[in-house]
Scaffold this motif. Structure first.
Motif, PDB file in Angstrom:
ATOM      1  N   HIS A  50       0.826  -1.205   0.000  1.00  8.95           N
ATOM      2  CA  HIS A  50       0.000   0.000   0.000  1.00  8.95           C
ATOM      3  C   HIS A  50       0.863   1.259   0.000  1.00  8.95           C
ATOM      4  N   LEU A  51       1.850   1.307   0.873  1.00 11.71           N
ATOM      5  CA  LEU A  51       2.670   2.505   0.969  1.00 11.71           C
ATOM      6  C   LEU A  51       3.435   2.766  -0.323  1.00 11.71           C
ATOM      7  N   GLU A  52       3.912   1.722  -0.956  1.00 13.11           N
ATOM      8  CA  GLU A  52       4.578   1.886  -2.246  1.00 13.11           C
ATOM      9  C   GLU A  52       3.626   2.454  -3.286  1.00 13.11           C
ATOM     10  N   ARG A  53       2.408   1.922  -3.330  1.00 13.74           N
ATOM     11  CA  ARG A  53       1.434   2.380  -4.328  1.00 13.74           C
ATOM     12  C   ARG A  53       1.024   3.824  -4.062  1.00 13.74           C
ATOM     13  N   LEU A  54       0.795   4.154  -2.809  1.00 16.25           N
ATOM     14  CA  LEU A  54       0.410   5.528  -2.481  1.00 16.25           C
ATOM     15  C   LEU A  54       1.508   6.510  -2.860  1.00 16.25           C
ATOM     16  N   ALA A  55       2.738   6.167  -2.530  1.00 16.47           N
ATOM     17  CA  ALA A  55       3.859   7.053  -2.862  1.00 16.47           C
ATOM     18  C   ALA A  55       4.031   7.193  -4.368  1.00 16.47           C
ATOM     19  N   ALA A  56       3.930   6.077  -5.081  1.00 17.40           N
ATOM     20  CA  ALA A  56       4.064   6.122  -6.538  1.00 17.40           C
ATOM     21  C   ALA A  56       2.945   6.925  -7.177  1.00 17.40           C
ATOM     22  N   GLY A  57       1.792   6.986  -6.505  1.00 19.07           N
ATOM     23  CA  GLY A  57       0.655   7.723  -7.031  1.00 19.07           C
ATOM     24  C   GLY A  57       0.624   9.184  -6.650  1.00 19.07           C
ATOM     25  N   GLY A  58       1.657   9.653  -5.975  1.00 13.88           N
ATOM     26  CA  GLY A  58       1.744  11.068  -5.670  1.00 13.88           C
ATOM     27  C   GLY A  58       1.303  11.473  -4.285  1.00 13.88           C
ATOM     28  N   ILE A  59       0.877  10.510  -3.472  1.00 13.99           N
ATOM     29  CA  ILE A  59       0.506  10.827  -2.091  1.00 13.99           C
ATOM     30  C   ILE A  59       1.785  11.055  -1.280  1.00 13.99           C
ATOM     31  N   ARG A  60       1.758  12.040  -0.405  1.00 14.59           N
ATOM     32  CA  ARG A  60       2.941  12.336   0.408  1.00 14.59           C
ATOM     33  C   ARG A  60       2.677  12.259   1.907  1.00 14.59           C
ATOM     34  N   GLU A  61       1.441  12.429   2.334  1.00  8.82           N
ATOM     35  CA  GLU A  61       1.108  12.401   3.755  1.00  8.82           C
ATOM     36  C   GLU A  61       0.104  11.286   4.023  1.00  8.82           C
ATOM     37  N   VAL A  62       0.413  10.424   4.969  1.00 11.64           N
ATOM     38  CA  VAL A  62      -0.432   9.267   5.272  1.00 11.64           C
ATOM     39  C   VAL A  62      -0.613   9.155   6.784  1.00 11.64           C
ATOM     40  N   VAL A  63      -1.849   8.903   7.192  1.00  8.38           N
ATOM     41  CA  VAL A  63      -2.171   8.594   8.578  1.00  8.38           C
ATOM     42  C   VAL A  63      -2.454   7.100   8.669  1.00  8.38           C
ATOM     43  N   ILE A  64      -1.881   6.435   9.654  1.00 15.10           N
ATOM     44  CA  ILE A  64      -2.141   5.016   9.904  1.00 15.10           C
ATOM     45  C   ILE A  64      -2.725   4.898  11.304  1.00 15.10           C
ATOM     46  N   ASN A  65      -3.883   4.217  11.425  1.00 14.85           N
ATOM     47  CA  ASN A  65      -4.402   3.987  12.775  1.00 14.85           C
ATOM     48  C   ASN A  65      -3.863   2.668  13.315  1.00 14.85           C
ATOM     49  N   LEU A  66      -3.622   2.645  14.603  1.00 19.11           N
ATOM     50  CA  LEU A  66      -2.969   1.521  15.251  1.00 19.11           C
ATOM     51  C   LEU A  66      -3.758   1.075  16.468  1.00 19.11           C
ATOM     52  N   SER A  67      -3.758  -0.223  16.708  1.00 17.99           N
ATOM     53  CA  SER A  67      -4.272  -0.754  17.963  1.00 17.99           C
ATOM     54  C   SER A  67      -3.578  -2.077  18.246  1.00 17.99           C
ATOM     55  N   TRP A  68      -4.157  -3.179  17.764  1.00 19.54           N
ATOM     56  CA  TRP A  68      -3.604  -4.504  18.036  1.00 19.54           C
ATOM     57  C   TRP A  68      -2.175  -4.613  17.507  1.00 19.54           C
ATOM     58  N   LEU A  69      -1.207  -4.825  18.398  1.00 20.76           N
ATOM     59  CA  LEU A  69       0.209  -4.954  18.043  1.00 20.76           C
ATOM     60  C   LEU A  69       0.691  -3.770  17.206  1.00 20.76           C
ATOM     61  N   GLY A  70       0.090  -2.615  17.470  1.00 22.26           N
ATOM     62  CA  GLY A  70       0.407  -1.441  16.666  1.00 22.26           C
ATOM     63  C   GLY A  70       1.847  -0.997  16.766  1.00 22.26           C
ATOM     64  N   GLU A  71       2.505  -1.296  17.883  1.00 23.76           N
ATOM     65  CA  GLU A  71       3.904  -0.895  18.016  1.00 23.76           C
ATOM     66  C   GLU A  71       4.775  -1.550  16.959  1.00 23.76           C
ATOM     67  N   GLN A  72       4.388  -2.752  16.500  1.00 24.37           N
ATOM     68  CA  GLN A  72       5.150  -3.403  15.435  1.00 24.37           C
ATOM     69  C   GLN A  72       5.013  -2.638  14.115  1.00 24.37           C
ATOM     70  N   ILE A  73       3.810  -2.151  13.838  1.00 23.57           N
ATOM     71  CA  ILE A  73       3.591  -1.385  12.615  1.00 23.57           C
ATOM     72  C   ILE A  73       4.388  -0.089  12.659  1.00 23.57           C
ATOM     73  N   GLU A  74       4.352   0.601  13.793  1.00 19.31           N
ATOM     74  CA  GLU A  74       5.102   1.853  13.907  1.00 19.31           C
ATOM     75  C   GLU A  74       6.599   1.598  13.791  1.00 19.31           C
ATOM     76  N   ALA A  75       7.082   0.516  14.382  1.00 18.39           N
ATOM     77  CA  ALA A  75       8.505   0.202  14.285  1.00 18.39           C
ATOM     78  C   ALA A  75       8.906  -0.109  12.846  1.00 18.39           C
ATOM     79  N   TYR A  76       8.027  -0.790  12.117  1.00 21.58           N
ATOM     80  CA  TYR A  76       8.330  -1.139  10.731  1.00 21.58           C
ATOM     81  C   TYR A  76       8.298   0.085   9.821  1.00 21.58           C
ATOM     82  N   CYS A  77       7.284   0.942   9.982  1.00 15.54           N
ATOM     83  CA  CYS A  77       7.085   2.059   9.060  1.00 15.54           C
ATOM     84  C   CYS A  77       7.886   3.299   9.426  1.00 15.54           C
ATOM     85  N   GLY A  78       8.139   3.492  10.709  1.00 12.98           N
ATOM     86  CA  GLY A  78       8.867   4.675  11.131  1.00 12.98           C
ATOM     87  C   GLY A  78       8.161   5.948  10.710  1.00 12.98           C
TER      88      GLY A  78
END
Length: 227
Positions: free
Chosen positions: A34-62
């Motif tokens: 998803h992030l690759e597609r959004l970036a390739a499509g011209g999106i620059r700002e993205v919000v991600i919501n987190l809950s279950w094991l969300g710290e892993q997502i934040e650690a991966y995406c930075g």
């Protein structure tokens, strides 16, 4: 906005220690596609919501720099369902129409073409991407009459909501914080003529079971091997 707060209960045991958006297909997490597609499509700002094991997502995406994105996170102590998660994230999303995608699906949507539809949104409206009904959801969700999304009449052909849509911020105006599904909002918008849509003719896979995840992974790897 990428929705990534769900528990992925149908994917257990895979999601007991890994959040569903970080499950890998074709050699990378669903979320990375998803992030690759959004970036390739011209999106620059993205919000991600987190809950279950969300710290892993934040650690991966930075901070999103690996994709040329600026990422912000909306943290939910408990999953707020789709509409509830969007309502909580509204302060991060700004005043303009925004795109929402499900982080736990695989989809080849055309980001620039969809973003261009933002100018056509009616006040407080939404525009949905709809797909042919998959085998696991043969009844579909809606009828599509031209570009108007409606509840299907008896015997009318149906389509399935992909989870990808454009929303005007006012679509969620006046809603109190808390867990809330999207469907009642869609019902109200259909009644008011504020819900439009279009068919997505490309690929969309609702990765809802370990079997569908494995099948998608095998398909993507085969395609990559063929070049």
């Amino acid at each position: 906005m990428v929705l990534a707060a769900g528990r992925g209960e149908r994917m257990r045991p895979l999601t007991l220690k890994t959040p569903k958006p970080l499950l890998a297909v074709g050699g990378k997490p669903l979320l990375a596609h998803h992030l690759e597609r959004l970036a390739a499509g011209g999106i620059r700002e993205v919000v991600i919501n987190l809950s279950w094991l969300g710290e892993q997502i934040e650690a991966y995406c930075g901070d999103g720099g690996a994709w040329g994105l600026s990422l912000l996170y909306s943290r939910e102590p408990e999953p707020l369902e789709t509409a509830g998660g969007i309502v909580q994230a509204l302060p991060l999303l700004g005043d303009a129409p925004f795109l929402v995608v499900n982080g736990d699906v695989f989809m080849d949507y055309d980001v620039p073409a969809l973003a261009a539809r933002a100018a056509d949104l009616v006040p407080a409206g939404a525009h949905l991407l709809l797909a042919e009904n998959p085998d696991h959801h043969p009844g579909g969700d809606f009828a599509l009459r031209g570009e108007r999304v409606a509840g299907p009449a008896p015997g009318e052909a149906t389509v399935t909501f992909t989870g990808t849509a454009l929303y005007h911020p006012a679509f969620f105006a006046g809603l109190a914080p808390g867990a809330r599904p999207l469907r009642p909002l869609f019902e109200a918008a259909m009644a008011a003529g504020r819900l439009s849509g279009e068919r997505h003719g490309g690929r969309w896979v609702d990765v809802g079971t370990p079997e569908r995840l494995a099948a998608l992974d095998a398909s993507l790897r085969e395609e990559a091997a063929r070049g």
